[in-house]
Design a protein around this motif. Sequence first.
Motif, mmCIF file in Angstrom:
data_model
loop_
_atom_site.group_PDB
_atom_site.id
_atom_site.type_symbol
_atom_site.label_atom_id
_atom_site.label_comp_id
_atom_site.label_asym_id
_atom_site.label_seq_id
_atom_site.Cartn_x
_atom_site.Cartn_y
_atom_site.Cartn_z
ATOM 1 N N LEU A 55 29.971 45.194 51.988
ATOM 2 C CA LEU A 55 29.450 44.530 51.039
ATOM 3 C C LEU A 55 30.125 44.314 49.932
ATOM 4 O O LEU A 55 30.044 43.390 49.245
ATOM 5 C CB LEU A 55 28.203 44.927 50.729
ATOM 6 N N THR A 56 31.015 45.497 49.451
ATOM 7 C CA THR A 56 31.842 45.238 48.371
ATOM 8 C C THR A 56 33.277 44.637 48.845
ATOM 9 O O THR A 56 34.173 44.636 47.633
ATOM 10 C CB THR A 56 32.210 46.569 47.689
ATOM 11 N N ARG A 57 33.399 44.345 49.949
ATOM 12 C CA ARG A 57 34.699 43.471 50.115
ATOM 13 C C ARG A 57 34.553 42.000 49.980
ATOM 14 O O ARG A 57 33.745 41.336 50.249
ATOM 15 C CB ARG A 57 35.092 43.951 51.583
ATOM 16 N N ASP A 58 35.758 41.389 49.715
ATOM 17 C CA ASP A 58 35.836 40.137 49.522
ATOM 18 C C ASP A 58 34.769 39.543 48.658
ATOM 19 O O ASP A 58 34.210 38.476 48.809
ATOM 20 C CB ASP A 58 35.556 39.216 50.999
ATOM 21 N N LEU A 59 34.507 40.150 47.411
ATOM 22 C CA LEU A 59 33.545 39.864 46.616
ATOM 23 C C LEU A 59 34.201 38.619 45.952
ATOM 24 O O LEU A 59 35.386 38.612 45.739
ATOM 25 C CB LEU A 59 33.172 40.743 45.458
ATOM 26 N N PRO A 60 33.339 37.639 45.256
ATOM 27 C CA PRO A 60 34.086 36.465 44.169
ATOM 28 C C PRO A 60 34.961 37.079 43.227
ATOM 29 O O PRO A 60 34.615 38.241 42.639
ATOM 30 C CB PRO A 60 32.681 35.676 44.017
ATOM 31 N N ASP A 61 35.950 36.236 42.442
ATOM 32 C CA ASP A 61 36.393 36.539 41.507
ATOM 33 C C ASP A 61 35.433 36.774 40.451
ATOM 34 O O ASP A 61 34.352 36.269 40.146
ATOM 35 C CB ASP A 61 37.404 35.392 40.882
ATOM 36 N N LEU A 62 35.791 37.657 39.335
ATOM 37 C CA LEU A 62 35.028 38.125 38.142
ATOM 38 C C LEU A 62 34.868 36.759 37.302
ATOM 39 O O LEU A 62 35.888 36.081 36.855
ATOM 40 C CB LEU A 62 35.566 39.208 37.413
ATOM 41 N N GLN A 63 33.659 36.402 36.839
ATOM 42 C CA GLN A 63 33.562 35.422 36.018
ATOM 43 C C GLN A 63 32.193 35.878 35.141
ATOM 44 O O GLN A 63 31.467 36.700 35.300
ATOM 45 C CB GLN A 63 33.198 33.983 36.728
ATOM 46 N N PRO A 64 31.919 35.019 34.011
ATOM 47 C CA PRO A 64 30.717 35.201 33.296
ATOM 48 C C PRO A 64 29.436 35.297 34.013
ATOM 49 O O PRO A 64 29.134 34.455 34.682
ATOM 50 C CB PRO A 64 30.627 34.216 32.105
ATOM 51 N N GLY A 65 28.635 36.288 33.984
ATOM 52 C CA GLY A 65 27.547 36.714 34.592
ATOM 53 C C GLY A 65 27.786 37.551 35.828
ATOM 54 O O GLY A 65 26.440 38.020 36.426
ATOM 55 N N ALA A 66 28.889 37.580 36.306
ATOM 56 C CA ALA A 66 29.163 38.566 37.443
ATOM 57 C C ALA A 66 28.705 40.091 36.917
ATOM 58 O O ALA A 66 29.195 40.429 35.875
ATOM 59 C CB ALA A 66 30.561 38.498 38.156
ATOM 60 N N ALA A 67 28.691 40.809 38.139
ATOM 61 C CA ALA A 67 28.367 42.272 37.952
ATOM 62 C C ALA A 67 30.012 42.953 37.789
ATOM 63 O O ALA A 67 30.861 42.455 38.546
ATOM 64 C CB ALA A 67 27.880 42.970 39.159
ATOM 65 N N VAL A 68 30.086 43.868 37.046
ATOM 66 C CA VAL A 68 31.423 44.405 36.846
ATOM 67 C C VAL A 68 31.308 45.833 36.902
ATOM 68 O O VAL A 68 30.277 46.623 36.263
ATOM 69 C CB VAL A 68 32.017 44.019 35.526
ATOM 70 N N GLY A 69 32.168 46.711 37.359
ATOM 71 C CA GLY A 69 32.147 48.257 37.329
ATOM 72 C C GLY A 69 33.130 48.678 36.573
ATOM 73 O O GLY A 69 34.284 48.109 36.471
#
Length: 608
Positions: free
Chosen positions: A226-240
């Motif tokens: 599930l954590t692979r091939d996530l979309p690129d970071l953008q405003p509103g995306a979850a960040v760790g």
Amino acid sequence: MRVTLLAVVAALALPVAAPAATVEILGLEDVRPGMVGVGRTVFEGSRIDEFRVEIIGVLENVAPRQNMILARLQGGPLANTGVIAGMSGSPVYIDGKLVGAVAFGFPFSKETIAGITPIDEMIEATSTTTPRAASARFSAPLGASAAPLDAQAMVAALRRPMPALSSARATVHGDMPPQLVGQSLAPLSLPLVFSGFDASTFEWARGIFSAMGFSPVMGAGKGGPLTRDLPDLQPGAAVGLSLIEGDMDLSATGTITHIDDGRVYAFGHPFYNLGPTQFPMKKAYVYSVFPSLYKSWKISAAGEAVGTIDQDRVTAISGRLGQTPRMIPVQVNLRTSRGQERKFAFRMVDDELFTPVLAYVALASVLQSNERAFGTSTVRVDARLSLTGKPDVRVVDLFTQEQPAMQAAALVAAPLAYLMSNDFERVSVDGLQVDVSSDETIQSATLERAWLERTGPVRPGSTIPLKVLLRTYRGEAVAQTIPVSIPAAAPRGTYTLLVSDGQALTALEQREMRQPFAPRDLDQLIRSINALRHNNHVYARLLRSDEGAIVRGEYLQSLPPSVLSVLGGAEQGVSVVPIRTAAVWDFEMPTDYAVTGARVLTLTVERQ
């Protein structure tokens, strides 16, 4: 004011359209009660959803030069959850202009009321180049005369209040609902996900990290596919923001507010207000939202690292996409009481405040997940800390009876705490290797007797046998012999022979020093850590009355009266402690037991 955003993923990749290539910022002076806008965050998976934002008013000067926008949120699960831990940083737009980040909430609020940190303040606070101030200092005695640092001394430095915004109260411009008068806004806590940790260790750690403003969560896992091939970071995306990664994982999760030419802004409040940092920035996947009357939170998992969080300030965290930070590799080799060989590998952030506590929690988890935490148990630990350009630091010891796993973990974490917070120079830790073995037995003994086999005066240069009788936990007698060597130059007179455990000898030295040990440089600190005494050793020391001094932590014995007079009278700003005894011979004998007890003998030296 206009700022450039990174290119975002294609509209087909997400059901909510990403912001345009440029976004205009709405200044705080233009925010008015009644304005309606939209916020963006992830409630599930990696899909960015919108929610409705209605401006209530502006809180001015909630802290020096800091303001807050008060708003009512609607949409998605918010009616049932309230403001959610993990929404920290969710961007808010009015007429397409970026206002700020959702960052605060009211616990137990009947309405979904949030505090929004203005984006201008987030950018300004994280643009500073102020160097990081010292986070903690550990003043417990250390050196050849010291016991390992108590683990509580490390975590005590973390128990400090969050910034003043957590209790801010101010006048509201606009219509303020009466039920909010007198209430306190608190920063939204960050979900802190523990993966691969022992449940009992997590329960202990939860109390520590909850007091720091986090929402610790156990068992979410690394996310797998599930954590692979996530979309690129953008405003509103979850960040760790990752603290530990590998066989164990510890990550905090929030939301991206803004990206400007590779510069990322998030949270709208601090992670821990550390200042400059070097933490991995990661993509994140949100499983779901866990609703709660008190505080709902996102259940999430961190994915791949895509950059570095390099600023942790009172109004935001900030970092840059691209290069990921250096982390400290840790290898733990464990031999269990059942004869099993297990290896654990993980990496920790390089941070003077967090690294020692992370090492303590991680090692305690490894030991407690493979051996019982309470009851009959003995743990032997041999840890080596590699430093760039400096000698290795090595600590070896044995612990038994009372929570040996926690004591072993503290022994390993203590050198990290001292070294990384030292006042002399920056320490670069190349790696940590820990070899641990455990047995489901109690390996303890008491020093019951000590005696010399021969009586009467002894001559310089001679060797006399010293008998030591240990009584084990089961009542068994163990006899050992220590050869006491009388120095050839020993003057005639009466000598004291001390036979003791390490703590008793340490206590004697500390009483003589009459003040805490303070190393004069990093090399002396390293030597002091390497000289820490062991629980499973019997120590013997031959002492005689003599004039000397402790100068800058170093023992200078048998000093002439003229030298003592100069040291005591000169105003050199040097720590000088007079001593009345001198050690003429030292010996240490390893045993298979954690030894307690002390005996004092006397002997007379006569010359021919």
